[in-house]
Design an enzyme around this catalytic site. Structure first.
Site, short mmCIF file in Angstrom:
data_model
loop_
_atom_site.label_atom_id
_atom_site.label_comp_id
_atom_site.label_asym_id
_atom_site.label_seq_id
_atom_site.Cartn_x
_atom_site.Cartn_y
_atom_site.Cartn_z
N CYS A 35 -0.67 -0.82 -7.30
CA CYS A 35 -1.61 -2.00 -7.40
C CYS A 35 -2.71 -1.82 -8.23
CB CYS A 35 -1.96 -2.52 -5.93
SG CYS A 35 -3.17 -1.48 -5.28
N ALA A 36 -3.60 -2.76 -8.30
CA ALA A 36 -4.84 -2.72 -9.27
C ALA A 36 -5.60 -1.63 -9.03
CB ALA A 36 -5.61 -4.23 -9.05
#
Length: 100
Positions: free
Chosen positions: A7-8
């Site tokens: 994810c980010a």
């Protein structure tokens, strides 16, 4: 089986990892599940059997496939991710590995 979620920042997937581990334990599946930031995926996920991208980094899936061509890579559905449905995401990962 080694499953990596990206994810980010690597933080939002930590809850999903916990629910996936719980589901794997209930099913007696032997697997290692980790969450990493997309910026660390190449270094920390190159030995994974499958990488699942969080919906917010779906746009970087093609880049990951180019960097790690030997790893099966897909994106988690927005519904499963939003619901933190570890059982469904685990099922997706297992299916991808079995059909690779």
């Amino acid at each position: 089986m080694k499953i990596t979620l990206v994810c980010a920042g690597g933080m939002s997937t930590s809850i999903l990892v916990q629910t996936m581990v719980s589901s794997a334990n209930k099913q007696a599946l032997k697997c290692e599940i980790q969450a990493v930031a997309i910026s660390r995926a190449k270094q920390e996920a190159s030995d994974s059997d499958v990488i699942l991208c969080a919906p917010q980094v779906k746009f970087q899936e093609a880049m990951l496939k180019e960097q790690l061509p030997h790893v099966t890579i897909a994106t988690i559905s927005m519904i499963d991710y939003g619901m933190m449905d570890g059982e469904s995401v685990l099922k997706q990962a297992v299916s991808l590995v079995e059909n690779a």
